[in-house]
Design a protein around this motif. Structure first.
Motif, mmCIF file in Angstrom:
data_model
loop_
_atom_site.group_PDB
_atom_site.id
_atom_site.type_symbol
_atom_site.label_atom_id
_atom_site.label_comp_id
_atom_site.label_asym_id
_atom_site.label_seq_id
_atom_site.Cartn_x
_atom_site.Cartn_y
_atom_site.Cartn_z
ATOM 1 N N UNK A 66 40.301 37.461 55.550
ATOM 2 C CA UNK A 66 39.116 38.317 55.432
ATOM 3 C C UNK A 66 39.512 39.764 55.143
ATOM 4 N N UNK A 67 40.571 40.256 55.791
ATOM 5 C CA UNK A 67 41.040 41.624 55.546
ATOM 6 C C UNK A 67 41.492 41.795 54.099
ATOM 7 N N UNK A 68 42.210 40.806 53.611
ATOM 8 C CA UNK A 68 42.750 40.875 52.256
ATOM 9 C C UNK A 68 41.632 40.761 51.222
ATOM 10 N N UNK A 69 40.678 39.887 51.468
ATOM 11 C CA UNK A 69 39.560 39.741 50.532
ATOM 12 C C UNK A 69 38.700 41.003 50.495
ATOM 13 N N UNK A 70 38.559 41.659 51.635
ATOM 14 C CA UNK A 70 37.785 42.899 51.662
ATOM 15 C C UNK A 70 38.470 43.979 50.828
ATOM 16 N N UNK A 74 40.439 43.431 48.235
ATOM 17 C CA UNK A 74 40.243 43.052 46.841
ATOM 18 C C UNK A 74 38.858 43.458 46.356
ATOM 19 N N UNK A 75 37.869 43.328 47.215
ATOM 20 C CA UNK A 75 36.520 43.724 46.845
ATOM 21 C C UNK A 75 36.399 45.217 46.576
ATOM 22 N N UNK A 76 37.221 46.015 47.249
ATOM 23 C CA UNK A 76 37.167 47.466 47.071
ATOM 24 C C UNK A 76 37.918 47.938 45.832
ATOM 25 N N UNK A 77 39.062 47.332 45.543
ATOM 26 C CA UNK A 77 39.930 47.878 44.491
ATOM 27 C C UNK A 77 40.038 46.984 43.260
ATOM 28 N N UNK A 78 39.472 45.791 43.316
ATOM 29 C CA UNK A 78 39.665 44.838 42.227
ATOM 30 C C UNK A 78 39.224 45.327 40.867
ATOM 31 N N UNK A 79 38.159 46.131 40.826
ATOM 32 C CA UNK A 79 37.623 46.585 39.539
ATOM 33 C C UNK A 79 38.121 47.962 39.127
ATOM 34 N N UNK A 80 38.992 48.570 39.914
ATOM 35 C CA UNK A 80 39.478 49.914 39.587
ATOM 36 C C UNK A 80 40.453 49.858 38.411
ATOM 37 N N UNK A 81 40.505 50.920 37.607
ATOM 38 C CA UNK A 81 41.299 50.871 36.375
ATOM 39 C C UNK A 81 42.792 51.133 36.557
ATOM 40 N N UNK A 82 43.177 51.846 37.621
ATOM 41 C CA UNK A 82 44.570 52.267 37.708
ATOM 42 C C UNK A 82 45.449 51.251 38.438
ATOM 43 N N UNK A 83 46.742 51.532 38.421
ATOM 44 C CA UNK A 83 47.691 50.695 39.147
ATOM 45 C C UNK A 83 47.407 50.790 40.643
#
Length: 271
Positions: free
Chosen positions: A230-234, A236-245
């Motif tokens: 759950x921590x890891x999926x949360x 991913x939900x925050x940064x998954x769509x961000x453009x940078x590394x």
């Protein structure tokens, strides 16, 4: 009278020649000084790797500091905060410097809003972020990782980085870190606000590599939980769509038990 005219004319010619010589010598000196500065200024030669948004491994490999793109070859100096620690870090063989940024006098009557180099609970330092960056950029080729302990420090710090970058002085990768989610064994909420932190980076310094993490607590000899799916999926939900590394700092002692979750997280992007 003729002698006076001839002498005056001759003196004028020599004065003009002398002035021209001075100008030429001055111009030559300026060019030589510029060339020497260019040759001695710290930095790398490959333009693609000499940027705040460059890959840290590409940068270090371009300098010849690592032989291949392997993070295990990279050496770090942590908590290079005070003037003394910064000096030791700059004199060391460490390839990347990590330092903590907060606001001077945070949450006290003496709060100034000036970003300084200190790790909580300390809120005062003999080193401001501006002094730290000036020293690191002027005298080293070391990579930079800034850990933000307070949301208040993020905006003014990124504004400073923006000015230095626009002046052409930040010719190396920059990592920006904050613990934005509650992680294992932490009973209270002490993380930096995730939404505001990520928004500030996108608005003010999107060139940086993001290094978002989890707050963690580990006590040897006591029962300790590890990162959950759950921590890891949360995250991913925050940064998954961000453009940078994006790179994730984790507590090493907890990684093995949570590796299936992190393997899934890393598999969500080619970045």
């Amino acid at each position: 009278m003729a002698c006076k005219k001839w002498c005056s004319s001759r003196q004028t010619k020599w004065a003009l020649v002398g002035s021209a010589s001075v100008v030429l010598v001055f111009a030559f000196g300026m060019v030589l000084s510029f060339v020497l500065q260019q040759r001695t200024r710290p930095g790398c030669e490959q333009e693609a790797a000499c940027r705040p948004d460059a890959d840290m491994l590409d940068y270090l490999q371009s300098l010849g500091q690592i032989s291949q793109r392997d993070g295990l070859l990279v050496t770090w100096y942590h908590a290079a905060n005070s003037q003394k620690e910064m000096g030791a870090a700059l004199s060391s063989n460490a390839m990347v410097l990590e330092a903590d940024v907060t606001v001077e006098g945070l949450n006290t009557v003496n709060e100034t809003g000036v970003p300084v180099m200190a790790h909580p609970p300390a809120v005062y330092s003999d080193n401001t972020l501006q002094q730290w960056l000036e020293a690191v950029l002027a005298s080293s080729q070391k990579g930079i990782k800034l850990d933000f302990k307070s949301l208040k420090a993020v905006g003014p710090s990124l504004a400073l980085l923006r000015r230095l970058t626009e002046d052409g002085r930040v010719r190396r990768p920059v990592w920006i870190n904050a613990d934005i989610l509650r992680g294992p064994n932490v009973p209270i909420s002490i993380e930096v606000n995730a939404t505001q932190f990520l928004a500030l980076v996108q608005e003010n310094y999107p060139e940086a590599t993001l290094s978002p993490g989890w707050t963690t607590l580990y006590v040897p000899l006591f029962p300790n939980r590890t990162y959950t799916r759950a921590m890891v999926e949360k995250m991913q939900g925050l940064v998954g769509a961000l453009p940078q590394k994006v790179t994730f700092p984790v507590r090493a002692v907890m990684v093995r038990a949570a590796w299936p979750h992190f393997s899934w997280l890393l598999g969500q992007s080619q970045r």
